[in-house]
Motif scaffolding. Structure first.
Motif, PDB file in Angstrom:
ATOM      1  N   ASP A  80      38.393 -39.135 -13.938  1.00  0.00           N
ATOM      2  CA  ASP A  80      38.395 -40.385 -13.079  1.00  0.00           C
ATOM      3  C   ASP A  80      37.163 -41.358 -13.772  1.00  0.00           C
ATOM      4  O   ASP A  80      36.663 -42.317 -13.018  1.00  0.00           O
ATOM      5  CB  ASP A  80      37.830 -39.927 -11.642  1.00  0.00           C
ATOM      6  CG  ASP A  80      39.040 -39.193 -10.945  1.00  0.00           C
ATOM      7  OD1 ASP A  80      39.225 -38.102 -11.410  1.00  0.00           O
ATOM      8  OD2 ASP A  80      39.931 -39.902 -10.365  1.00  0.00           O
ATOM      9  N   TYR A 108      52.045 -39.329 -21.640  1.00  0.00           N
ATOM     10  CA  TYR A 108      51.096 -38.560 -21.155  1.00  0.00           C
ATOM     11  C   TYR A 108      51.542 -37.515 -20.134  1.00  0.00           C
ATOM     12  O   TYR A 108      52.077 -38.091 -19.136  1.00  0.00           O
ATOM     13  CB  TYR A 108      49.622 -39.136 -20.642  1.00  0.00           C
ATOM     14  CG  TYR A 108      48.689 -38.185 -20.321  1.00  0.00           C
ATOM     15  CD1 TYR A 108      48.600 -37.799 -19.011  1.00  0.00           C
ATOM     16  CD2 TYR A 108      47.816 -37.564 -21.239  1.00  0.00           C
ATOM     17  CE1 TYR A 108      47.422 -36.946 -18.481  1.00  0.00           C
ATOM     18  CE2 TYR A 108      46.727 -36.890 -20.826  1.00  0.00           C
ATOM     19  CZ  TYR A 108      46.574 -36.485 -19.664  1.00  0.00           C
ATOM     20  OH  TYR A 108      45.625 -35.473 -19.216  1.00  0.00           O
ATOM     21  N   GLN A 180      38.070 -30.505  -7.368  1.00  0.00           N
ATOM     22  CA  GLN A 180      38.001 -31.470  -8.231  1.00  0.00           C
ATOM     23  C   GLN A 180      37.639 -32.898  -7.463  1.00  0.00           C
ATOM     24  O   GLN A 180      37.038 -33.955  -7.998  1.00  0.00           O
ATOM     25  CB  GLN A 180      39.494 -31.691  -8.806  1.00  0.00           C
ATOM     26  CG  GLN A 180      39.819 -32.772  -9.864  1.00  0.00           C
ATOM     27  CD  GLN A 180      41.286 -32.529 -10.524  1.00  0.00           C
ATOM     28  OE1 GLN A 180      42.196 -32.650  -9.712  1.00  0.00           O
ATOM     29  NE2 GLN A 180      41.281 -32.688 -11.783  1.00  0.00           N
TER      30      GLN A 180
HETATM   31  N1  LIG Z   1      41.490 -35.203 -11.504  1.00  0.00           N
HETATM   32  N2  LIG Z   1      41.864 -36.004 -10.804  1.00  0.00           N
HETATM   33  N3  LIG Z   1      42.357 -36.856 -10.681  1.00  0.00           N
HETATM   34  C1  LIG Z   1      42.899 -37.719 -11.896  1.00  0.00           C
HETATM   35  C2  LIG Z   1      42.866 -39.226 -11.395  1.00  0.00           C
HETATM   36  O1  LIG Z   1      42.278 -39.451 -10.289  1.00  0.00           O
HETATM   37  C3  LIG Z   1      44.390 -39.581 -11.515  1.00  0.00           C
HETATM   38  C4  LIG Z   1      44.570 -40.914 -11.824  1.00  0.00           C
HETATM   39  O2  LIG Z   1      45.959 -41.283 -11.597  1.00  0.00           O
HETATM   40  O3  LIG Z   1      45.176 -38.612 -11.905  1.00  0.00           O
HETATM   41  C5  LIG Z   1      44.319 -37.289 -12.073  1.00  0.00           C
HETATM   42  N4  LIG Z   1      44.734 -36.810 -13.232  1.00  0.00           N
HETATM   43  C6  LIG Z   1      44.738 -37.576 -14.516  1.00  0.00           C
HETATM   44  C7  LIG Z   1      45.061 -36.779 -15.559  1.00  0.00           C
HETATM   45  C8  LIG Z   1      45.423 -35.372 -15.762  1.00  0.00           C
HETATM   46  O4  LIG Z   1      45.525 -34.846 -16.731  1.00  0.00           O
HETATM   47  N5  LIG Z   1      44.998 -34.717 -14.474  1.00  0.00           N
HETATM   48  C9  LIG Z   1      44.998 -35.319 -13.396  1.00  0.00           C
HETATM   49  O5  LIG Z   1      44.546 -34.708 -12.114  1.00  0.00           O
END
Ligand SMILES: [N-]=[N+]=N[C@@H]1[C@H](O)[C@@H](CO)O[C@H]1n1ccc(=O)[nH]c1=O
Length: 246
Positions: A80, A108, A180
């Motif tokens: 984030d 991704y 998280q």
């Molecule tokens: N942790 N957390 N949150 C992030 C962020 O808030 C959100 C953005 O779309 O995607 C989540 N996010 C992004 C990439 C990833 O590999 N994993 C993930 O959980």
């Protein structure tokens, strides 16, 4: 109809003699907290335009691939933070699209936290929507946008959606999701996302459920397109008009 067109052109060509430049895409930025309703807003705007080509580009596509070393401690990684995104690549991609070039975007994968094959080919479109938590963070990105939207949803609604999405739908451990959230998502929202609200042209309270806001946005885009389409549909009138003017 003639009078109407003439008036439109007189408004249009306030002293500008040259015929309009080839139409550039109309860029919309949609920012806001995670699970605030950004994707819903984008999809609802998208569904209102059938005769225009629309492309939605997610900022999440530009997450840096995580090295195996970082992956071993992925729970300590901050997704984030603005530095988690490859903003230079996003900028260069948007610039290319602005000039009518096809771009290849990374693909991704949020589960493996890596860019996977195949990448995504994106062709220039009439409307390009950039969606992501930090789309309004970098001033160079903001300067490329014709319309800046901030989706404003209560944090408790976002958190409950996030738990539902990550724990219930994707089977992640709920304690892990909450950790998280408190370590990265909430502070990241307060430090980086919320401060970008001031750059928005439009703030949508209640996110994707706000019918009035979506309709106003769609109408505004249509009027912008009205100008664009006029050039596209009646280019020769522009030439005639500017000849007379001379
Ligand atoms: N942790 N957390 N949150 C992030 C962020 O808030 C959100 C953005 O779309 O995607 C989540 N996010 C992004 C990439 C990833 O590999 N994993 C993930 O959980």
């Amino acid at each position: 109809l003639n009078v109407n067109i003439k008036n439109k052109i007189s408004v249009q060509s306030n002293g500008s003699k040259a015929p309009p430049s080839p139409k550039q895409p109309f860029f919309i930025g949609v920012a806001g907290g995670t699970a605030s309703g950004k994707t819903t807003v984008c999809n609802r705007i998208n569904s209102q335009f059938r005769d225009q080509r629309i492309v939605i580009i997610n900022q999440d596509s530009f997450y840096h691939s995580l090295s195996d070393k970082i992956l071993q401690k992925v729970n300590d990684y901050n997704f984030d933070h603005p530095d988690a995104f490859d903003t230079e690549l996003m900028l260069s991609s948007v610039e290319k699209l602005k000039h009518g070039q096809v771009v290849t975007l990374p693909n991704y994968d949020i589960n493996s936290h890596k860019r996977i094959e195949p990448p995504r080919q994106v062709h220039p479109a009439d409307i390009i929507i950039l969606e992501g938590i930090l789309i309004l963070h970098d001033s160079r990105v903001r300067d490329l946008l014709n319309m800046k939207i901030f989706v404003d949803e209560d944090s408790d609604v976002c958190l409950s959606r996030r738990i539902e999405r990550l724990a219930i739908e994707r089977g992640r451990n709920i304690q892990n999701v909450l950790d998280q959230y408190s370590r990265f998502v909430k502070p990241g929202f307060e430090d980086f996302v919320l401060p970008t609200k001031k750059y928005a042209d439009i703030i949508i309270p209640g996110g994707g459920d706000n019918d009035v806001a979506i309709d106003l946005i769609v109408q505004n885009i249509r009027t912008k397109f009205g100008q664009h389409d006029l050039c596209k549909i009646y280019p020769n009138i522009f030439v005639i008009f500017s000849t007379f003017q001379i």
